[in-house]
Design a protein around this motif. Structure first.
Motif, mmCIF file in Angstrom:
data_model
loop_
_atom_site.group_PDB
_atom_site.id
_atom_site.type_symbol
_atom_site.label_atom_id
_atom_site.label_comp_id
_atom_site.label_asym_id
_atom_site.label_seq_id
_atom_site.Cartn_x
_atom_site.Cartn_y
_atom_site.Cartn_z
ATOM 1 N N ARG A 12 0.835 -1.214 0.000
ATOM 2 C CA ARG A 12 0.000 0.000 0.000
ATOM 3 C C ARG A 12 0.868 1.262 0.000
ATOM 4 O O ARG A 12 0.630 2.203 -0.774
ATOM 5 C CB ARG A 12 -0.934 -0.006 1.202
ATOM 6 N N GLU A 13 1.923 1.305 0.855
ATOM 7 C CA GLU A 13 2.791 2.484 0.931
ATOM 8 C C GLU A 13 3.554 2.696 -0.376
ATOM 9 O O GLU A 13 3.690 3.837 -0.847
ATOM 10 C CB GLU A 13 3.776 2.348 2.091
ATOM 11 N N LEU A 14 4.064 1.625 -0.963
ATOM 12 C CA LEU A 14 4.795 1.747 -2.223
ATOM 13 C C LEU A 14 3.871 2.199 -3.355
ATOM 14 O O LEU A 14 4.245 3.035 -4.183
ATOM 15 C CB LEU A 14 5.466 0.412 -2.570
ATOM 16 N N ARG A 15 2.656 1.657 -3.380
ATOM 17 C CA ARG A 15 1.686 2.064 -4.413
ATOM 18 C C ARG A 15 1.344 3.542 -4.258
ATOM 19 O O ARG A 15 1.341 4.300 -5.243
ATOM 20 C CB ARG A 15 0.420 1.202 -4.310
ATOM 21 N N ASP A 16 1.081 3.970 -3.014
ATOM 22 C CA ASP A 16 0.760 5.379 -2.755
ATOM 23 C C ASP A 16 1.941 6.291 -3.116
ATOM 24 O O ASP A 16 1.746 7.351 -3.712
ATOM 25 C CB ASP A 16 0.372 5.588 -1.288
ATOM 26 N N ALA A 17 3.163 5.875 -2.762
ATOM 27 C CA ALA A 17 4.346 6.694 -3.044
ATOM 28 C C ALA A 17 4.556 6.895 -4.540
ATOM 29 O O ALA A 17 5.100 7.917 -4.976
ATOM 30 C CB ALA A 17 5.589 6.051 -2.424
ATOM 31 N N ARG A 18 4.096 5.941 -5.330
ATOM 32 C CA ARG A 18 4.257 6.031 -6.778
ATOM 33 C C ARG A 18 3.032 6.635 -7.456
ATOM 34 O O ARG A 18 2.972 6.752 -8.676
ATOM 35 C CB ARG A 18 4.565 4.649 -7.355
ATOM 36 N N GLY A 19 2.017 6.992 -6.647
ATOM 37 C CA GLY A 19 0.816 7.624 -7.196
ATOM 38 C C GLY A 19 -0.009 6.700 -8.058
ATOM 39 O O GLY A 19 -0.676 7.152 -8.992
ATOM 40 N N LEU A 20 0.007 5.396 -7.731
ATOM 41 C CA LEU A 20 -0.731 4.412 -8.527
ATOM 42 C C LEU A 20 -2.061 4.068 -7.863
ATOM 43 O O LEU A 20 -2.116 3.815 -6.660
ATOM 44 C CB LEU A 20 0.091 3.127 -8.677
ATOM 45 N N SER A 21 -3.104 4.033 -8.647
ATOM 46 C CA SER A 21 -4.380 3.530 -8.152
ATOM 47 C C SER A 21 -4.315 2.005 -8.139
ATOM 48 O O SER A 21 -3.390 1.402 -8.707
ATOM 49 C CB SER A 21 -5.518 3.984 -9.073
ATOM 50 N N LEU A 22 -5.307 1.373 -7.530
ATOM 51 C CA LEU A 22 -5.381 -0.089 -7.576
ATOM 52 C C LEU A 22 -5.468 -0.581 -9.016
ATOM 53 O O LEU A 22 -4.817 -1.555 -9.395
ATOM 54 C CB LEU A 22 -6.587 -0.594 -6.772
ATOM 55 N N ASP A 23 -6.262 0.106 -9.814
ATOM 56 C CA ASP A 23 -6.409 -0.278 -11.224
ATOM 57 C C ASP A 23 -5.089 -0.149 -11.979
ATOM 58 O O ASP A 23 -4.749 -1.013 -12.787
ATOM 59 C CB ASP A 23 -7.494 0.561 -11.910
ATOM 60 N N ALA A 24 -4.341 0.922 -11.708
ATOM 61 C CA ALA A 24 -3.065 1.136 -12.402
ATOM 62 C C ALA A 24 -2.054 0.063 -12.015
ATOM 63 O O ALA A 24 -1.339 -0.465 -12.872
ATOM 64 C CB ALA A 24 -2.521 2.522 -12.089
ATOM 65 N N LEU A 25 -1.992 -0.271 -10.723
ATOM 66 C CA LEU A 25 -1.061 -1.313 -10.290
ATOM 67 C C LEU A 25 -1.486 -2.670 -10.852
ATOM 68 O O LEU A 25 -0.643 -3.474 -11.257
ATOM 69 C CB LEU A 25 -0.968 -1.375 -8.765
#
Length: 196
Positions: A12-25
């Motif tokens: 979750r922290e890495l996804r948020d730090a990269r500005g990725l939504s769940l769909d983007a990841l």
């Protein structure tokens, strides 16, 4: 902290730090959105293959998903005590990995693996944002490692170097468990917590 909770927080922290939504990841990793959501809520015990896809999509090593990412006022310790090292078991192959490296930023990560007799694990060679290199040093037992089209049989004392940019498979063809050390290095080095 429970290992699935630690994985959940790191993803979750890495996804948020990269500005990725769940769909983007999900699109980037080819892991289903609902699967990622379950992982981020610590409601799923993800497999090594799923975690490898997520780590590649997030631009970090697999070992980074097991790190203690808690931010404190003191700098990270250069010592990783055995009792504090994250231990995780793959729910499919039952291989056990222990993150040996301290939390202090470094381009090198060390992992100890216990691989059960007769088990097999294959990775599809996910595209990575950083160059990642790996060496496997056999401590005991036997492993067969397939790197792209080449198969290597490793016995105690043998060491295999590879770049993580192609399909790989690991197999213990014996009736005894195997134990080996994995050294991972990224280039160019940027601490895994920073956005790319």
């Amino acid at each position: 902290m429970d290992i699935n909770t630690r994985i959940a927080r790191n993803v979750r922290e890495l996804r948020d730090a990269r500005g990725l939504s769940l769909d983007a990841l999900a699109a980037r990793s080819k892991v289903g959105r609902s699967t990622i959501s379950l992982i981020e809520r610590a409601e799923s015990s993800p497999t090594a293959v799923v975690l490898d896809k997520l780590s590649a999509a997030l631009g970090v090593t697999l070992a980074s998903l097991f790190e203690d990412s808690a931010v404190g006022t003191a700098p990270p310790s250069p010592v990783a005590r055995a009792a504090d090292q994250a231990v995780w078991t793959d729910p499919v192959s039952s291989y056990v990995r222990r993150n040996l490296s301290p939390a202090q930023p470094s381009p090198i990560q060390l992992v100890e693996v216990h691989f059960p007799a007769g088990q097999h694990l294959a990775y599809d060679g996910a595209t990575r944002a950083t160059e990642t290199y790996q060496q496997i040093w056999m401590i005991e037992g036997v492993m067969e490692v397939v790197v792209d089209q080449d198969t290597w049989r490793l016995e105690a004392g043998d060491c295999l170097a590879m770049r993580l940019d192609c399909p790989m498979a690991y197999r213990n063809p014996t009736e005894h468990s195997a134990r080996y050390l994995v050294a991972l290095a990224t280039y160019p080095f940027t601490h895994n917590r920073r956005p790319e």
